[in-house]
Design a protein around this motif. Sequence first.
Motif, PDB file in Angstrom:
ATOM      1  N   ILE A  90       0.817  -1.216   0.000  1.00 46.32           N
ATOM      2  CA  ILE A  90       0.000   0.000   0.000  1.00 46.32           C
ATOM      3  C   ILE A  90       0.849   1.265   0.000  1.00 46.32           C
ATOM      4  O   ILE A  90       0.323   2.353  -0.250  1.00 46.32           O
ATOM      5  CB  ILE A  90      -0.950   0.020   1.212  1.00 46.32           C
ATOM      6  CG1 ILE A  90      -0.149   0.050   2.518  1.00 46.32           C
ATOM      7  CG2 ILE A  90      -1.891  -1.159   1.181  1.00 46.32           C
ATOM      8  CD1 ILE A  90      -1.003   0.268   3.733  1.00 46.32           C
ATOM      9  N   TYR A 140       1.642   3.869  -4.045  1.00 47.80           N
ATOM     10  CA  TYR A 140       0.362   4.351  -4.562  1.00 47.80           C
ATOM     11  C   TYR A 140       0.477   4.610  -6.056  1.00 47.80           C
ATOM     12  O   TYR A 140       1.441   5.227  -6.527  1.00 47.80           O
ATOM     13  CB  TYR A 140      -0.054   5.632  -3.844  1.00 47.80           C
ATOM     14  CG  TYR A 140      -1.264   6.293  -4.453  1.00 47.80           C
ATOM     15  CD1 TYR A 140      -2.518   5.696  -4.367  1.00 47.80           C
ATOM     16  CD2 TYR A 140      -1.151   7.496  -5.137  1.00 47.80           C
ATOM     17  CE1 TYR A 140      -3.626   6.286  -4.932  1.00 47.80           C
ATOM     18  CE2 TYR A 140      -2.257   8.098  -5.700  1.00 47.80           C
ATOM     19  CZ  TYR A 140      -3.490   7.486  -5.596  1.00 47.80           C
ATOM     20  OH  TYR A 140      -4.591   8.074  -6.166  1.00 47.80           O
ATOM     21  N   PRO A 178      -5.548  -7.529  -1.656  1.00 48.17           N
ATOM     22  CA  PRO A 178      -6.680  -6.739  -2.175  1.00 48.17           C
ATOM     23  C   PRO A 178      -8.016  -7.456  -2.073  1.00 48.17           C
ATOM     24  O   PRO A 178      -9.057  -6.807  -1.922  1.00 48.17           O
ATOM     25  CB  PRO A 178      -6.289  -6.495  -3.642  1.00 48.17           C
ATOM     26  CG  PRO A 178      -4.814  -6.676  -3.689  1.00 48.17           C
ATOM     27  CD  PRO A 178      -4.496  -7.719  -2.661  1.00 48.17           C
ATOM     28  N   VAL A 186      -9.495  -6.676   1.241  1.00 50.58           N
ATOM     29  CA  VAL A 186     -10.016  -5.307   1.273  1.00 50.58           C
ATOM     30  C   VAL A 186     -11.363  -5.231   0.555  1.00 50.58           C
ATOM     31  O   VAL A 186     -12.278  -4.516   0.992  1.00 50.58           O
ATOM     32  CB  VAL A 186      -8.996  -4.340   0.641  1.00 50.58           C
ATOM     33  CG1 VAL A 186      -9.562  -2.926   0.577  1.00 50.58           C
ATOM     34  CG2 VAL A 186      -7.693  -4.349   1.431  1.00 50.58           C
ATOM     35  N   GLU A 187     -11.509  -5.975  -0.539  1.00 51.24           N
ATOM     36  CA  GLU A 187     -12.790  -5.988  -1.248  1.00 51.24           C
ATOM     37  C   GLU A 187     -13.901  -6.553  -0.369  1.00 51.24           C
ATOM     38  O   GLU A 187     -15.041  -6.079  -0.411  1.00 51.24           O
ATOM     39  CB  GLU A 187     -12.659  -6.814  -2.535  1.00 51.24           C
ATOM     40  CG  GLU A 187     -11.799  -6.166  -3.610  1.00 51.24           C
ATOM     41  CD  GLU A 187     -12.375  -4.847  -4.087  1.00 51.24           C
ATOM     42  OE1 GLU A 187     -13.621  -4.744  -4.153  1.00 51.24           O
ATOM     43  OE2 GLU A 187     -11.596  -3.931  -4.374  1.00 51.24           O
ATOM     44  N   LYS A 216     -15.011  -3.804   1.916  1.00 51.61           N
ATOM     45  CA  LYS A 216     -15.850  -2.817   1.236  1.00 51.61           C
ATOM     46  C   LYS A 216     -17.291  -3.300   1.132  1.00 51.61           C
ATOM     47  O   LYS A 216     -18.238  -2.531   1.354  1.00 51.61           O
ATOM     48  CB  LYS A 216     -15.284  -2.531  -0.158  1.00 51.61           C
ATOM     49  CG  LYS A 216     -13.975  -1.752  -0.155  1.00 51.61           C
ATOM     50  CD  LYS A 216     -13.522  -1.473  -1.571  1.00 51.61           C
ATOM     51  CE  LYS A 216     -12.233  -0.660  -1.589  1.00 51.61           C
ATOM     52  NZ  LYS A 216     -11.774  -0.392  -2.973  1.00 51.61           N
ATOM     53  N   ILE A 273      -5.209   2.032   6.365  1.00 52.14           N
ATOM     54  CA  ILE A 273      -5.620   1.178   5.247  1.00 52.14           C
ATOM     55  C   ILE A 273      -7.109   1.340   4.962  1.00 52.14           C
ATOM     56  O   ILE A 273      -7.525   1.461   3.801  1.00 52.14           O
ATOM     57  CB  ILE A 273      -5.271  -0.290   5.560  1.00 52.14           C
ATOM     58  CG1 ILE A 273      -3.756  -0.469   5.619  1.00 52.14           C
ATOM     59  CG2 ILE A 273      -5.876  -1.226   4.517  1.00 52.14           C
ATOM     60  CD1 ILE A 273      -3.326  -1.827   6.120  1.00 52.14           C
ATOM     61  N   ASN A 309      -7.858   4.802   3.239  1.00 54.53           N
ATOM     62  CA  ASN A 309      -7.408   4.929   1.858  1.00 54.53           C
ATOM     63  C   ASN A 309      -8.088   3.948   0.918  1.00 54.53           C
ATOM     64  O   ASN A 309      -7.813   3.975  -0.286  1.00 54.53           O
ATOM     65  CB  ASN A 309      -5.891   4.745   1.789  1.00 54.53           C
ATOM     66  CG  ASN A 309      -5.140   5.948   2.311  1.00 54.53           C
ATOM     67  OD1 ASN A 309      -4.953   6.939   1.617  1.00 54.53           O
ATOM     68  ND2 ASN A 309      -4.722   5.880   3.570  1.00 54.53           N
ATOM     69  N   ASN A 310      -8.946   3.095   1.446  1.00 53.21           N
ATOM     70  CA  ASN A 310      -9.774   2.230   0.603  1.00 53.21           C
ATOM     71  C   ASN A 310     -11.252   2.588   0.720  1.00 53.21           C
ATOM     72  O   ASN A 310     -12.117   1.768   0.386  1.00 53.21           O
ATOM     73  CB  ASN A 310      -9.555   0.765   0.983  1.00 53.21           C
ATOM     74  CG  ASN A 310      -8.220   0.238   0.509  1.00 53.21           C
ATOM     75  OD1 ASN A 310      -8.049  -0.116  -0.656  1.00 53.21           O
ATOM     76  ND2 ASN A 310      -7.250   0.194   1.414  1.00 53.21           N
ATOM     77  N   ASN A 311     -11.524   3.814   1.189  1.00 47.79           N
ATOM     78  CA  ASN A 311     -12.892   4.339   1.275  1.00 47.79           C
ATOM     79  C   ASN A 311     -13.797   3.459   2.127  1.00 47.79           C
ATOM     80  O   ASN A 311     -14.937   3.153   1.765  1.00 47.79           O
ATOM     81  CB  ASN A 311     -13.480   4.517  -0.129  1.00 47.79           C
ATOM     82  CG  ASN A 311     -12.778   5.609  -0.914  1.00 47.79           C
ATOM     83  OD1 ASN A 311     -12.421   6.644  -0.363  1.00 47.79           O
ATOM     84  ND2 ASN A 311     -12.562   5.374  -2.193  1.00 47.79           N
TER      85      ASN A 311
END
Length: 636
Positions: free
Chosen positions: A186, A189, A302, A305-306, A309, A336, A339-341
């Motif tokens: 991460i 960027y 990733p 992280v998905e 979300k 983290i 920065n991944n909304n």
Amino acid sequence: LTNSVVVASSRTLWLSLVFFVDFSVMFGNMLESVVGFNILIAILLAVVKFDAFDTIYGSFQLVLVLQATYFILILRGVNKMVDVVTNRVFDTYNRFSPLNNNQNESLATLSSLKRFARDQKFKKALTREADIKAREAQLFDIKEHAPEVHTTKKRPFMGLCCQNCTLTSRESLVSKTTESLALRNILNYQLPQHSNGFLHRTFSHLYQVYELKKFDYPQVADLVWKDERLKRAIEKTTIQQFQDSEISDDEFYSQLLKGNQRRARKLLYDMRSTLSDFLLRFTSWVLYKLLSCFLTSVVVHPGQVEMLKKAGNSNLPVIFLPLHRSHLDYILISFILLNNNIRSPLVAAGDNLRIPFFGSLLRGLGAFFIRRRMDPAMGRKDYIYKAVLHTYMNNCLRAGHNMEFFLEGGRTRTGKPCMPKYGILSVILDTFMDGTIEDALLVPISVNYEKLVDGNFIREQLGKPKEMETFGSAIKGIWSVLNSNYGMMRIDFNQPFSLRELVKTFNMSGKMTPNGVKKTLKSNPSTTSLYGTDIVSEELKTLVESISKHIIYDCAQSTCIMSTNALAFLLLTKHREGASIEELVNTLDNLRKELEYAGRDIGFSGDSLDVINYAVVRQFDDVRQDGDRFDNLFVV
């Protein structure tokens, strides 16, 4: 000059020869035919009769000039023939004439190039034939013998929830595409393709934090103050104090009540978080600049992280439950998520971190401060503080905040997961049981470092008391960290699972631990925490204990094994008396095979010798020498 003369002479001789041959051929052709012979006799008789020898001679010269013009300007083949003759003359001249140091050697260049081209064409023809034969032989081998298929090793996707306890949750939020994604650092960027301008590249990190999704973080302090639970706790404490005193006066009771109200308000405002979206963005930009100073990479999957979300879009509170290794844990987890909304959580922090400046900074980043001990003195219960904490967390969950706390309580001193503390989780479970929230998603998180940022806690393991955090020690620690290198950090977010589903499973299984095995781990819960008080009913205590141990087990199973962990394990188990580098390489190879067979992920790759050298350099800075390879290392 010599070259020019040779060229002019050769071309003149050759043209004369060509004209003579051409005229002779034409004259011979005329003699071969009868008509041509008759025409020639007629021309000769006319010349004799009219005495036209001068005219014939002039005509002959004109024919020669026209022939020369014809061959020079029209016939292209003449130039080629002249080049061939010129090359032959050059070759002959170069062969028999001595070469000087300053003489131009370009006379034979053209012929040499042509011979070289001819040789290359011949070699290509031979190579083409050899390739055809080799291809035919290869096709024959493929038909006769099946080729070996080399498949790349697939990295295991860590963190899937328990298929026995949370089967429904396991089948959600994850897909084959999610599992196949590669790990990502991460700190590197990458700008989107549509934002690749000069200003975007120059201020990439500033652009990143500016484009982040904005969330609303409501403050709930006023709601807590109006809550009936807190009012009852204040009244109960006041009555107890009034009964213990020897004064029975209404005015004294009013003074006690006002004093407890002031204390409750102070406890609330000392505890509360002032989470700020602007401060989160600013801190994120600063961390982009500082993290690369002491960490080589912060690796995240990733696909995990998905899943977060998707969980964030479920309109349910998400409870993050990481293992606690360092003070950097909660900072990087919030970094983290931001920065991944993903909505940043409120983080339960010890009141020892409420130091000047840094306490206010952590409060603005989402920290709310709690005591390590709920009751200030043994034998006395602080109903007001427990009610403030319980009510504050209850209202935060009702307002839609995500939460984060460490089940272990404090940081582990040995690297192994500690037995869980049940206090804060019991509040979450009580909030679910009384219907305040419909459900919650629990996310176990495993964190691991190649080298701990907080040190190895050697002083505390020797039995010395812990040193309290101060402003000076914080500044000193930050300066030391920024001037060191701690290698790679790995964070694994487990698959979110439903609290409702887990509670239902445990209730149906008779409060058994996962996989149907009775509890064997023994622990002594604190009587000064929320878990050991009258706030949590006896019916929930066993359930809270089972859920806590299940989460700790999930975190431990998904923890990535670093190179320093593997080396320390081998030295503490199989090579306690020391080992040569060759022995370490062999045992590390076997360990990697065992981990692969067990489905565990490792945070290193490459040859085992290089892995050991890297781990030694990373862990033992005092023996590090730049550029050296510890081929003759004997570890004791």
